[in-house]
Design a protein around this motif. Structure first.
Motif: not given
Length: 128
Positions: A24-42
């Motif tokens: 299984x490949x795992x990521x976060x949803x489009x909705x989640x990334x919109x809520x977070x705004x600009x992702x700067x670190x993973x």
């Protein structure tokens, strides 16, 4: 409205799962990334780590907040996406493509039945 691909399964905590065989490949949803705004670190889990469904196993930080990422399924981490560590903005620009987080070899494929389908996830995020 958030993009919710029909070929994926979804966790209530906003992770998505794409299954190919027993991986299984795992990521976060489009909705989640919109809520977070600009992702700067993973921060991703180490390859070889065993995770259980519901375990916090990764961290995503945005200009607004830091959030744990929970594994939607149990198994062994087989790959971590180095591209998203080097370029966290991929989580925002391509959440379902190059913005994935890790791959896990499923130890209990039956757990997939507990995840949401695309229609159920749309309802959860208020899009249906």
């Amino acid at each position: 409205m958030a993009n919710v691909p029909s070929d994926l399964k979804y966790a209530k905590s906003h992770e998505w799962v794409r299954v190919s065989g027993n991986v299984a490949t795992v990521g976060i949803t489009d909705h989640a990334q919109h809520e977070l705004t600009d992702v700067v670190f993973v921060e991703l889990p180490e390859v070889g780590r065993k995770v259980k469904a519901g375990d916090a196993c990764a961290v995503v930080e945005s200009v607004k907040t830091a959030n744990d990422i929970y594994s939607p399924v149990s198994g062994e981490i087989t790959e971590a996406n180095k591209m998203v560590v080097a370029d966290p903005a991929l989580v925002n620009s391509e959440p379902y493509a190059d913005g994935w987080f890790y791959k896990v070899k499923l130890s209990n494929p039956a757990e997939l039945t507990a995840l949401l389908g695309p229609e159920q996830y749309q309802v959860q995020i208020g899009g249906a």
